[in-house]
Design an enzyme around this catalytic site. Sequence first.
Site, PDB file in Angstrom:
ATOM      1  N   ASP A  56       0.818  -1.205   0.000  1.00 49.67           N
ATOM      2  CA  ASP A  56       0.000   0.000   0.000  1.00 49.67           C
ATOM      3  C   ASP A  56       0.858   1.265   0.000  1.00 49.67           C
ATOM      4  O   ASP A  56       2.017   1.249   0.408  1.00 49.67           O
ATOM      5  CB  ASP A  56      -0.895   0.043   1.243  1.00 49.67           C
ATOM      6  CG  ASP A  56      -2.089  -0.885   1.149  1.00 49.67           C
ATOM      7  OD1 ASP A  56      -2.149  -1.695   0.214  1.00 49.67           O
ATOM      8  OD2 ASP A  56      -2.952  -0.823   2.047  1.00 49.67           O
ATOM      9  N   HIS A 107      -5.774   2.840  -3.885  1.00 53.94           N
ATOM     10  CA  HIS A 107      -5.798   3.040  -2.428  1.00 53.94           C
ATOM     11  C   HIS A 107      -6.519   4.338  -2.079  1.00 53.94           C
ATOM     12  O   HIS A 107      -6.694   4.644  -0.905  1.00 53.94           O
ATOM     13  CB  HIS A 107      -4.351   3.089  -1.931  1.00 53.94           C
ATOM     14  CG  HIS A 107      -4.183   2.906  -0.455  1.00 53.94           C
ATOM     15  ND1 HIS A 107      -4.907   1.999   0.286  1.00 53.94           N
ATOM     16  CD2 HIS A 107      -3.341   3.514   0.437  1.00 53.94           C
ATOM     17  CE1 HIS A 107      -4.525   2.074   1.555  1.00 53.94           C
ATOM     18  NE2 HIS A 107      -3.591   2.984   1.674  1.00 53.94           N
ATOM     19  N   HIS A 111      -3.982  10.165   1.139  1.00 51.58           N
ATOM     20  CA  HIS A 111      -4.093   9.387   2.378  1.00 51.58           C
ATOM     21  C   HIS A 111      -4.658  10.250   3.504  1.00 51.58           C
ATOM     22  O   HIS A 111      -4.579   9.908   4.674  1.00 51.58           O
ATOM     23  CB  HIS A 111      -2.705   8.854   2.764  1.00 51.58           C
ATOM     24  CG  HIS A 111      -2.706   7.477   3.316  1.00 51.58           C
ATOM     25  ND1 HIS A 111      -2.982   7.193   4.627  1.00 51.58           N
ATOM     26  CD2 HIS A 111      -2.473   6.282   2.729  1.00 51.58           C
ATOM     27  CE1 HIS A 111      -2.900   5.893   4.827  1.00 51.58           C
ATOM     28  NE2 HIS A 111      -2.598   5.306   3.690  1.00 51.58           N
ATOM     29  N   HIS A 202       3.939  -2.326   3.084  1.00 55.89           N
ATOM     30  CA  HIS A 202       4.010  -0.988   2.506  1.00 55.89           C
ATOM     31  C   HIS A 202       5.348  -0.806   1.788  1.00 55.89           C
ATOM     32  O   HIS A 202       6.388  -1.169   2.343  1.00 55.89           O
ATOM     33  CB  HIS A 202       3.836   0.079   3.591  1.00 55.89           C
ATOM     34  CG  HIS A 202       2.513   0.028   4.285  1.00 55.89           C
ATOM     35  ND1 HIS A 202       2.229  -0.910   5.260  1.00 55.89           N
ATOM     36  CD2 HIS A 202       1.384   0.759   4.121  1.00 55.89           C
ATOM     37  CE1 HIS A 202       0.978  -0.736   5.674  1.00 55.89           C
ATOM     38  NE2 HIS A 202       0.435   0.269   5.006  1.00 55.89           N
TER      39      HIS A 202
HETATM   40 ZN   LIG Z   1      -2.352   3.270   3.396  1.00 55.45          ZN
END
Ligand SMILES: [Zn+2]
Length: 249
Positions: A56, A107, A111, A202
């Site tokens: 991610d 995603h 963020h 990640h």
């Molecule tokens: Zn994330």
Amino acid sequence: MSDRPRAGRAVTLVAPVTAALAHIGPAATWLPGLRHRCFPALAGAGRPDHVALTFDDGPDPVSTPRFLDLLDALGVRATFFVLGESVVRYPAQVRETVRRGHELGVHGWSHDRPWLPSPGRDARELARAARAVHEVTGRPPRWYRPPYGILTSGRWAAARRARLRPVLWTAWGRDWTADATPASVRATVAADLRGGGTLLLHDTDRAAAPGCWHAALGALPAIIGGCHDAGLALGPLSEHGVGTTTDPG
Ligand SMILES: [Zn+2]
């Protein structure tokens, strides 16, 4: 344990279970298990001889290439859940990820503040991110994973409209923390990863402690080796055999 994924063989890694327990909070122990029991397709449960490897928060022009090189060396392909704002900023990195045989999921656009649901904004940003991936790579993305796994009803509807399928995870490495190490990531993964599972790591520190991606990168060879030793193949979600229906309906 009853809250572990049922299917498949256990993955034995080098770190002891006691070390793993120090790194797993209550959310890590019950949330993935609850998801797996109630919504197996949403959790990313797939065929029992396979583990889906997912990353991610990228793309990142500094760290993502390191992951691509290591995955090439290990002969493993994965699914990268990317942020739309980084896709348009680093299109060459995105194309290189696809050129190396990996697949992309969405995603979100950014963020930022994912715990504040806003159906209109969520729908606009998700569609925009999916369009960015399609335009940069020439392929429409297939998967969606919201930041922190916060899948509100609005985001669920937005994903359906963008023709994206939500998939979360059954195991993670807690690789985003400042004190994460390759050993801690290995131990945390080993506590929950089973055949049929979907692993979350990640490939950037974009939304985490600076430099923490080194822990995930350092843990990867042992994680992949542990899966292979257990007779499990690793690959992207498209090869995972996730159920064909979306659970919550
Ligand atoms: Zn994330």
